[in-house]
Design a protein around this motif. Structure first.
Motif, mmCIF file in Angstrom:
data_model
loop_
_atom_site.group_PDB
_atom_site.id
_atom_site.type_symbol
_atom_site.label_atom_id
_atom_site.label_comp_id
_atom_site.label_asym_id
_atom_site.label_seq_id
_atom_site.Cartn_x
_atom_site.Cartn_y
_atom_site.Cartn_z
ATOM 1 N N VAL A 199 4.148 -21.863 -67.022
ATOM 2 C CA VAL A 199 3.047 -21.341 -67.565
ATOM 3 C C VAL A 199 2.304 -20.277 -66.542
ATOM 4 O O VAL A 199 2.248 -20.603 -65.393
ATOM 5 N N ALA A 200 2.073 -19.284 -66.812
ATOM 6 C CA ALA A 200 1.501 -18.115 -65.771
ATOM 7 C C ALA A 200 0.512 -17.665 -66.486
ATOM 8 O O ALA A 200 0.420 -17.415 -67.678
ATOM 9 N N THR A 201 -0.397 -17.235 -65.559
ATOM 10 C CA THR A 201 -1.624 -16.353 -66.078
ATOM 11 C C THR A 201 -1.716 -14.907 -65.215
ATOM 12 O O THR A 201 -1.236 -15.094 -64.196
ATOM 13 N N ASP A 202 -2.421 -14.059 -65.808
ATOM 14 C CA ASP A 202 -2.214 -12.861 -65.220
ATOM 15 C C ASP A 202 -3.334 -12.777 -63.991
ATOM 16 O O ASP A 202 -3.715 -11.693 -63.320
ATOM 17 N N ALA A 203 -4.381 -13.830 -64.158
ATOM 18 C CA ALA A 203 -5.362 -13.829 -62.914
ATOM 19 C C ALA A 203 -5.685 -15.434 -62.817
ATOM 20 O O ALA A 203 -5.817 -16.115 -63.808
ATOM 21 N N ARG A 204 -5.928 -15.679 -61.472
ATOM 22 C CA ARG A 204 -6.486 -17.086 -61.209
ATOM 23 C C ARG A 204 -7.882 -17.267 -61.141
ATOM 24 O O ARG A 204 -8.708 -18.144 -61.333
ATOM 25 N N VAL A 205 -8.614 -15.992 -61.042
ATOM 26 C CA VAL A 205 -10.146 -15.951 -60.981
ATOM 27 C C VAL A 205 -10.467 -14.954 -62.055
ATOM 28 O O VAL A 205 -10.138 -13.763 -62.073
ATOM 29 N N VAL A 206 -11.391 -15.419 -62.732
ATOM 30 C CA VAL A 206 -11.954 -14.537 -63.780
ATOM 31 C C VAL A 206 -13.207 -14.555 -63.810
ATOM 32 O O VAL A 206 -14.103 -15.698 -63.454
ATOM 33 N N ARG A 207 -14.166 -13.741 -64.564
ATOM 34 C CA ARG A 207 -15.329 -13.767 -64.820
ATOM 35 C C ARG A 207 -15.786 -14.267 -66.117
ATOM 36 O O ARG A 207 -14.988 -13.972 -67.152
ATOM 37 N N ARG A 208 -16.990 -14.890 -66.396
ATOM 38 C CA ARG A 208 -17.436 -15.644 -67.650
ATOM 39 C C ARG A 208 -17.181 -14.465 -68.792
ATOM 40 O O ARG A 208 -17.603 -13.476 -68.636
ATOM 41 N N ASP A 209 -16.563 -15.165 -69.818
ATOM 42 C CA ASP A 209 -16.201 -14.456 -71.183
ATOM 43 C C ASP A 209 -15.330 -13.287 -70.855
ATOM 44 O O ASP A 209 -15.081 -12.540 -71.823
ATOM 45 N N GLU A 210 -14.532 -13.255 -69.961
ATOM 46 C CA GLU A 210 -13.453 -12.389 -69.729
ATOM 47 C C GLU A 210 -12.316 -12.850 -70.431
ATOM 48 O O GLU A 210 -12.270 -14.387 -70.638
ATOM 49 N N ARG A 211 -11.217 -12.301 -70.408
ATOM 50 C CA ARG A 211 -9.881 -12.652 -71.183
ATOM 51 C C ARG A 211 -8.770 -12.561 -70.107
ATOM 52 O O ARG A 211 -8.816 -11.430 -69.429
ATOM 53 N N THR A 212 -7.985 -13.801 -70.374
ATOM 54 C CA THR A 212 -6.829 -13.670 -69.580
ATOM 55 C C THR A 212 -5.584 -13.779 -70.300
ATOM 56 O O THR A 212 -5.771 -14.216 -71.460
ATOM 57 N N GLU A 213 -4.392 -13.185 -69.964
ATOM 58 C CA GLU A 213 -3.234 -13.362 -70.617
ATOM 59 C C GLU A 213 -2.351 -14.465 -70.346
ATOM 60 O O GLU A 213 -2.079 -14.460 -68.945
ATOM 61 N N VAL A 214 -2.202 -15.514 -70.975
ATOM 62 C CA VAL A 214 -1.494 -16.571 -70.471
ATOM 63 C C VAL A 214 0.130 -16.343 -71.070
ATOM 64 O O VAL A 214 0.111 -16.346 -72.376
ATOM 65 N N THR A 215 1.155 -16.779 -70.310
ATOM 66 C CA THR A 215 2.448 -16.611 -70.719
ATOM 67 C C THR A 215 3.153 -18.041 -70.746
ATOM 68 O O THR A 215 2.944 -18.518 -69.496
ATOM 69 N N LEU A 216 3.630 -18.516 -71.716
ATOM 70 C CA LEU A 216 4.588 -19.860 -71.635
ATOM 71 C C LEU A 216 6.023 -19.161 -71.759
ATOM 72 O O LEU A 216 6.372 -18.505 -72.743
ATOM 73 N N THR A 217 6.908 -19.883 -70.682
ATOM 74 C CA THR A 217 8.173 -19.510 -70.674
ATOM 75 C C THR A 217 8.983 -20.701 -70.729
ATOM 76 O O THR A 217 8.737 -21.650 -70.097
ATOM 77 N N VAL A 218 10.287 -21.032 -71.815
ATOM 78 C CA VAL A 218 10.870 -22.033 -71.979
ATOM 79 C C VAL A 218 12.219 -21.517 -71.828
ATOM 80 O O VAL A 218 12.654 -20.628 -72.492
ATOM 81 N N SER A 219 13.116 -22.232 -70.965
ATOM 82 C CA SER A 219 14.494 -22.066 -70.899
ATOM 83 C C SER A 219 15.090 -23.286 -70.791
ATOM 84 O O SER A 219 14.715 -24.303 -70.242
#
Length: 472
Positions: A62-82
């Motif tokens: 599981v990876a996110t495009d940011a570890r620190v965000v501001r309230r009400d912001e959106r982050t992209e979360v990517t789930l990779t399975v192999s």
């Protein structure tokens, strides 16, 4: 490993065959029941072996495009399975979310692999409405037997920590004409010489000079007595006048005019405290003065000023205005009309009037101008008056600055250009750039006044975008 409803149906069918075989003395039915049991055991064994191989080969990330965000912001979360070599069983891996995250449908955060497939990826947006630290849990892996008789669920992969910060200004720009200045308010040069610690100049000894001021090293080098003079140390008496009228609430949450002006004011307050300079604060709302802290150097005083600055919000944002009447005079008229009224309406309106009476002093005219004229004027001259406001009423602001520099005061005005904070400010770049050019002309004109310096305060990224596209 958990049984499925299909397994229970199969086991039920085998038990029914066994009962019928015994009841009707039919050995064939009993043998059929035994066959069903054998099949179930064989499938269970095969499932356990396949699940073991899958557990060894499965990789979940599981990876996110940011570890620190501001309230009400959106982050992209990517789930990779192999699964190198292909999955031996059908499986579904679902990314789990902490309770403080915004809701995302389970199907939108699930990767499903059929037997033989080697990899899969899904990316989905997540909102973070709650300030604090949150951990994205390990994803849930669900595998199922090829005949749907058995299933198993477990966690796999590492958790990811997200820090959600409150929305606040970032990339604060303080400058002139789009060019940032490094230290808009600092230094204590006095151009006066006498007793001090900072060397200023070296001159020849003159009759009347104290022998203790002779610089003997310079005298030996220059073959004639020389005196070292030092710059006189003085306190810079600083007065912050912060405008937090309703119009300073313009801009996104946490990034309003007031938020950016407050960041600069807090920086100035910290500089004053480190230099032990007297510091004062006057906060101005729509109806008058809301806070008064006369200049002082007491340790607690600096903390009080910072607390006052943090507590400021655009007036009118915490409590509704009492009816159409506005200003101190309007409030008094409403209070007079409700005097002695015991109706439910009067009892409901009373607390809002009390809230508005928390002003130190109410003013019917322009509160910023009246505060500078009345309260700053009482302090006498030789102060540094720092104004924090916007450019909504330029003519009134010009008069306020002229009044503030009376009695030899120096004025530094930190000005929020409205065009940068408006939602439509970057919509029409040509119009926005033209409006910013008008603001810059006004800023330069105001800064040309004697003992007056004016800086713009704005989000650096928005201002840069406006200037770059406008100039192009």
């Amino acid at each position: 490993m958990d049984p499925t409803p299909r397994l229970w149906s199969t086991v039920g069918a085998g038990a029914l065959l066994s009962l019928l075989g015994v009841a009707f003395a039919r050995p064939a039915l009993v043998a059929g029941a035994g066959g069903v049991g054998a099949i179930v055991l064989a499938r269970q064994y095969a499932f356990l072996r396949a699940a073991g191989r899958l557990d060894d080969d499965l990789s979940v990330e599981v990876a996110t495009d940011a570890r620190v965000v501001r309230r009400d912001e959106r982050t992209e979360v990517t789930l990779t399975v192999s699964v190198p070599g292909g999955a031996p069983l059908a499986l579904a891996v679902t990314a789990e979310l902490p309770a403080v995250a915004g809701g995302v449908d389970r199907a939108d955060r699930t990767v499903a692999l059929e037997p033989g497939e080697e990899s899969g990826t899904v990316t989905f947006p997540v909102e973070w409405p709650v300030v604090g630290r949150a951990t994205v849990p390990e994803p849930t892996v669900s595998v199922v037997d090829a005949y749907g008789l058995f299933t198993e669920s477990y966690r796999r992969g590492g958790g990811t920590e997200i820090r959600v910060e409150p929305r606040r200004p970032r990339n604060v720009h303080v400058g002139e004409g789009g060019d940032a200045v490094g230290a808009p308010f600092g230094g204590h040069r006095t151009d006066q010489y006498g007793q001090g610690t900072d060397p200023a100049e070296l001159r020849e000894y003159a009759p009347g000079d104290s022998v203790s001021n002779i610089d003997w090293k310079a005298t030996a080098r220059l073959a004639y007595p020389h005196v070292r003079e030092y710059e006189v140390e003085t306190d810079r008496r600083t007065v912050l006048v912060v405008d937090h009228r309703a119009r300073t609430g313009e801009g996104p949450e946490g990034e309003t005019k007031l938020d950016y002006l407050r960041e600069v004011a807090l920086t100035v307050a910290a500089a004053a405290e480190s230099a032990s300079d007297p510091l004062g604060l006057y906060a101005v709302g729509d109806d008058g003065l809301t806070a008064e802290e006369r200049p002082s150097t007491a340790g607690q005083h600096y903390r009080d000023v910072r607390t006052r600055l943090h507590d400021l919000s655009p007036t009118g944002s915490d409590a509704p205005e009492p009816g159409p009447a506005r200003g101190a005079a309007g409030t008094r008229r409403v209070e007079s009309a409700l005097a002695g009224d015991e109706s439910a309406f009067a009892r409901t309106l009373g607390p809002y009037l009390s809230e508005r009476r928390r002003y130190v002093r109410r003013m019917d005219e322009d509160p910023l101008f009246d505060t500078v004229r009345t309260f700053v004027g009482r302090l006498g001259g030789d102060h540094w008056v720092l104004l924090f406001t916007d450019d909504s009423d330029r003519e009134r602001l010009r008069e306020t600055v002229r009044t503030a520099r009376a009695d030899g005061n120096r004025v530094v005005c930190f000005l929020a250009p409205s065009v940068v904070y408006e939602p439509r400010g970057l919509g029409d770049l040509e119009d926005g750039y033209a409006r910013y050019a008008e603001f810059e002309s006004f800023r330069r004109d105001l800064s040309s006044l004697d003992r007056v310096t004016v800086y713009e305060v704005a989000p650096a990224d928005r201002l840069s975008a406006l200037l770059a596209d406008g100039r192009r």
